[in-house]
Each structure stands twice: as structure tokens, then as C-alpha cells.
Motif scaffolding. Structure first.
Motif, PDB file in Angstrom:
ATOM      1  N   THR A  18       0.871  -1.170   0.000  1.00 32.72           N
ATOM      2  CA  THR A  18       0.000   0.000   0.000  1.00 32.72           C
ATOM      3  C   THR A  18       0.907   1.219   0.000  1.00 32.72           C
ATOM      4  N   GLU A  20       1.291   5.701  -1.071  1.00 32.73           N
ATOM      5  CA  GLU A  20       0.696   6.966  -1.492  1.00 32.73           C
ATOM      6  C   GLU A  20       0.881   7.091  -3.000  1.00 32.73           C
ATOM      7  N   PRO A  21      -0.128   7.602  -3.716  1.00 34.41           N
ATOM      8  CA  PRO A  21      -0.005   7.708  -5.172  1.00 34.41           C
ATOM      9  C   PRO A  21       1.266   8.421  -5.643  1.00 34.41           C
ATOM     10  N   GLN A  24       4.072   5.776  -5.772  1.00 34.10           N
ATOM     11  CA  GLN A  24       3.867   4.504  -6.450  1.00 34.10           C
ATOM     12  C   GLN A  24       4.964   4.194  -7.466  1.00 34.10           C
ATOM     13  N   LYS A  52       1.230  -2.267 -10.939  1.00 36.54           N
ATOM     14  CA  LYS A  52       0.776  -1.106 -10.182  1.00 36.54           C
ATOM     15  C   LYS A  52      -0.709  -0.899 -10.432  1.00 36.54           C
ATOM     16  N   SER A  53      -1.421  -0.552  -9.375  1.00 38.64           N
ATOM     17  CA  SER A  53      -2.867  -0.363  -9.489  1.00 38.64           C
ATOM     18  C   SER A  53      -3.160   0.927 -10.240  1.00 38.64           C
ATOM     19  N   ASP A  55      -5.402   3.047  -9.575  1.00 34.98           N
ATOM     20  CA  ASP A  55      -5.732   4.160  -8.676  1.00 34.98           C
ATOM     21  C   ASP A  55      -4.510   4.728  -7.962  1.00 34.98           C
ATOM     22  N   GLY A  56      -3.333   4.121  -8.185  1.00 37.03           N
ATOM     23  CA  GLY A  56      -2.091   4.647  -7.628  1.00 37.03           C
ATOM     24  C   GLY A  56      -1.776   4.243  -6.205  1.00 37.03           C
ATOM     25  N   THR A  57      -2.613   3.417  -5.581  1.00 36.55           N
ATOM     26  CA  THR A  57      -2.439   3.134  -4.157  1.00 36.55           C
ATOM     27  C   THR A  57      -1.838   1.772  -3.828  1.00 36.55           C
ATOM     28  N   ARG A  58      -1.561   0.973  -4.841  1.00 39.33           N
ATOM     29  CA  ARG A  58      -1.015  -0.360  -4.591  1.00 39.33           C
ATOM     30  C   ARG A  58       0.077  -0.692  -5.612  1.00 39.33           C
ATOM     31  N   SER A  92       3.147   2.306   3.081  1.00 36.87           N
ATOM     32  CA  SER A  92       2.495   2.462   4.380  1.00 36.87           C
ATOM     33  C   SER A  92       2.088   1.102   4.938  1.00 36.87           C
TER      34      SER A  92
END
Length: 112
Positions: A18, A20-21, A24, A52-53, A55-58, A92
Motif C-alpha cells: 500500500t 501513497e499515489p 507509487q 501497479k494499481s 488508482d495509484g495506491t497499490r 504504508s
């Protein structure tokens, strides 16, 4: 080369970070560099696939190792440790687990 097949003689690490965008892409770069410079040279390494996701979070690392023993040896390897620590520091949170493939299905209805 990554091969996803039922009964394959390997173990698969799936580690989802996890992040932060804004961090990433940096985490992706760290994982790619770690693979290129260290991981692929360790005994038992087969492949790594970094995702990479949208949405930038994973960030997900799908890596295959010849055996659980090879994977565990990598975790203790002094050359690998700094890369793992750097990746963990960017995130995180992260959730590493080792899996075996139990079934594969595709669009043609084939299984294996």
C-alpha cells in the motif's frame, strides 16, 4: 519466465504494498532495480512481475521461486535485505504471502 500452471514445481510470492499515489512509481522502480541487480542472481529465483494499481495506491510483486527454501534463503540474504527494507520504507503497509497454484482457467475453458 513466469509460468502459471497447476502442479508447477515452484512457490509464488504475492506481495501487495500500500503506497501513497505520489510514491507509487518510485516503489515500482525500487522493485524493478532490486530484481535486476540482486534477486534474479540468487539461487532459486525464477521470475518477478511488478504490477501497479490504476488508482495509484497499490504495487504488487508476483515472484516465483524454485522452492520455499530458496525463498527463505533470499529473505536472509545480506544483498537482498537492503532492497526489501527500501521497498518497505516506501509503503504504508505490505502483505507478503507465499502460494502454490491450485487451478488455472482461461477464456477457452481450458484448465491446468
Amino acid at each position: 519466465m513466469t509460468t502459471i500452471a497447476k502442479g508447477a514445481k515452484c512457490v509464488t510470492l504475492i506481495n501487495v504494498f500500500t503506497v501513497e499515489p505520489a510514491k507509487q512509481q518510485r516503489l515500482v522502480d525500487i522493485l524493478v532495480e532490486a530484481t535486476d541487480t540482486t534477486m534474479r542472481h540468487l539461487p532459486g529465483f525464477i521470475s518477478a512481475n511488478i504490477h501497479k494499481s490504476l488508482d495509484g495506491t497499490r504495487v504488487a510483486n508476483y515472484a516465483q521461486w524454485r522452492s520455499i527454501e530458496d525463498f527463505q534463503a533470499m529473505l536472509k540474504n545480506p544483498e537482498a535485505m537492503p532492497h526489501m527494507q527500501q521497498a518497505a520504507a516506501m509503503a504504508s503497509g505490505f502483505d507478503p504471502n507465499v502460494y502454490e497454484v491450485v487451478e488455472v482457467c482461461n477464456i477457452h475453458g481450458e484448465q491446468g
